[in-house]
Design a protein around this motif. Structure first.
Motif, PDB file in Angstrom:
ATOM      1  N   ARG A  68       0.840  -1.202   0.000  1.00  0.00           N
ATOM      2  CA  ARG A  68       0.000   0.000   0.000  1.00  0.00           C
ATOM      3  C   ARG A  68       0.879   1.257   0.000  1.00  0.00           C
ATOM      4  N   LEU A  69       1.951   1.237   0.798  1.00  0.00           N
ATOM      5  CA  LEU A  69       2.879   2.367   0.814  1.00  0.00           C
ATOM      6  C   LEU A  69       3.533   2.537  -0.553  1.00  0.00           C
ATOM      7  N   TRP A  72       1.133   4.100  -2.981  1.00  0.00           N
ATOM      8  CA  TRP A  72       0.958   5.529  -2.695  1.00  0.00           C
ATOM      9  C   TRP A  72       2.154   6.321  -3.198  1.00  0.00           C
ATOM     10  N   VAL A  73       3.358   5.810  -2.945  1.00  0.00           N
ATOM     11  CA  VAL A  73       4.574   6.498  -3.379  1.00  0.00           C
ATOM     12  C   VAL A  73       4.611   6.581  -4.908  1.00  0.00           C
ATOM     13  N   ARG A  75       2.042   6.523  -7.036  1.00  0.00           N
ATOM     14  CA  ARG A  75       1.021   7.483  -7.454  1.00  0.00           C
ATOM     15  C   ARG A  75       1.489   8.915  -7.211  1.00  0.00           C
ATOM     16  N   SER A  76       2.093   9.159  -6.056  1.00  0.00           N
ATOM     17  CA  SER A  76       2.554  10.511  -5.719  1.00  0.00           C
ATOM     18  C   SER A  76       3.678  10.967  -6.635  1.00  0.00           C
ATOM     19  N   SER A 120       7.888  11.829   1.495  1.00  0.00           N
ATOM     20  CA  SER A 120       7.168  13.090   1.315  1.00  0.00           C
ATOM     21  C   SER A 120       7.770  13.915   0.184  1.00  0.00           C
ATOM     22  N   THR A 123       5.665  13.784  -2.836  1.00  0.00           N
ATOM     23  CA  THR A 123       4.383  14.462  -2.826  1.00  0.00           C
ATOM     24  C   THR A 123       4.518  15.706  -3.706  1.00  0.00           C
ATOM     25  N   ALA A 150      -1.881  14.994   2.544  1.00  0.00           N
ATOM     26  CA  ALA A 150      -0.887  14.115   1.927  1.00  0.00           C
ATOM     27  C   ALA A 150       0.001  13.467   2.985  1.00  0.00           C
ATOM     28  N   ALA A 153      -1.959  10.823   4.982  1.00  0.00           N
ATOM     29  CA  ALA A 153      -2.116   9.578   4.223  1.00  0.00           C
ATOM     30  C   ALA A 153      -0.821   8.770   4.241  1.00  0.00           C
ATOM     31  N   LEU A 154       0.287   9.449   4.042  1.00  0.00           N
ATOM     32  CA  LEU A 154       1.584   8.780   4.048  1.00  0.00           C
ATOM     33  C   LEU A 154       1.915   8.240   5.432  1.00  0.00           C
ATOM     34  N   ARG A 157       0.075   5.031   6.300  1.00  0.00           N
ATOM     35  CA  ARG A 157       0.631   3.843   5.646  1.00  0.00           C
ATOM     36  C   ARG A 157       1.923   3.373   6.328  1.00  0.00           C
TER      37      ARG A 157
END
Length: 174
Positions: A68-69, A72-73, A75-76, A120, A123, A150, A153-154, A157
C-alpha cells in the motif's frame, strides 16, 4: 534473520527482473539495487525481534502494508511529476508561492520518520529538508497544497507497517 534476508532478497530480485524485463544491460545494476532495496526494507520495518519469528499472519499484514505504501509512493511520484510539468510548461506564469512549513509526526520510530521524510519528497510540490525529533521541516512550492492530507495519508501507511512488524528497540524513539 537469515531467512528474512533471503526472502526479501528473492522478492526484490524478482521485482527487479520483472521491471527490467531481464535486459542483460540492467542485470549488472541489480548487484547494487537489490542489496540497497533489502536494506531499505529494514529501514522501514526495523529488524525482526530476536527469538520470535514474524509469523505468516503478521508477515502478510506487513507485506500488504508495504505494498500500500509503495502504491501511494508511485502514485505521488507520477502526480508530482505531472504537477511540476504543468507549472513549468503550460502556465502563462509560474504558479508558485514557496514557503517553509513544520509538521509534527506521531510515528514511533526514527526509521519511520526518515521514511516519511524521504517519501514526502514525492508528494507534489514538496521537499523535506530537516527532521528534528518528531518534527519534519518541509519546503512547499505553494501554500495552496493540501500538505496535511498528503502527509496524513503517508503517515498512516508507514504506521501500519510499524504496527505489523516487530521493531528492534534500537530504532525506537527514546
Amino acid at each position: 534473520m537469515v531467512v528474512s534476508i533471503l526472502v526479501r532478497t528473492v522478492v526484490i530480485a524478482a521485482a527487479w527482473c520483472a521491471v527490467t524485463e531481464l535486459r542483460p544491460s540492467a542485470l549488472v545494476y541489480a548487484l547494487a539495487a537489490v542489496p540497497i532495496g533489502v536494506a531499505a526494507t529494514y529501514m522501514v520495518t526495523g529488524l525482526p525481534r530476536r527469538g520470535r519469528p514474524l509469523g505468516f499472519s503478521r508477515g502478510f499484514t506487513a507485506t500488504a502494508a508495504s505494498l500500500r505504501l509503495l502504491g501511494w509512493v508511485a502514485r505521488s511520484a507520477i502526480a508530482g511529476g505531472g504537477d511540476v510539468a504543468r507549472r513549468a510548461l503550460w502556465l502563462p506564469r509560474p504558479d508558485v508561492d514557496p514557503a517553509w512549513v513544520t509538521r509534527r509526526t506521531s510515528l514511533a520510530t526514527a526509521a519511520g520518520r526518515v521514511t516519511l521524510a524521504l517519501a514526502s519528497n514525492l508528494t507534489p510540490g514538496t521537499l523535506s529538508a530537516r527532521i528534528d525529533g518528531d518534527e519534519l521541516e518541509i519546503h512547499v512550492i505553494t501554500t495552496e497544497l493540501d500538505l496535511d492530507a498528503a502527509l496524513a495519508a503517508l503517515e498512516t501507511r508507514i504506521a501500519a507497517i510499524e504496527r505489523a512488524v516487530s521493531v528492534d528497540t534500537r530504532f525506537s524513539r527514546r
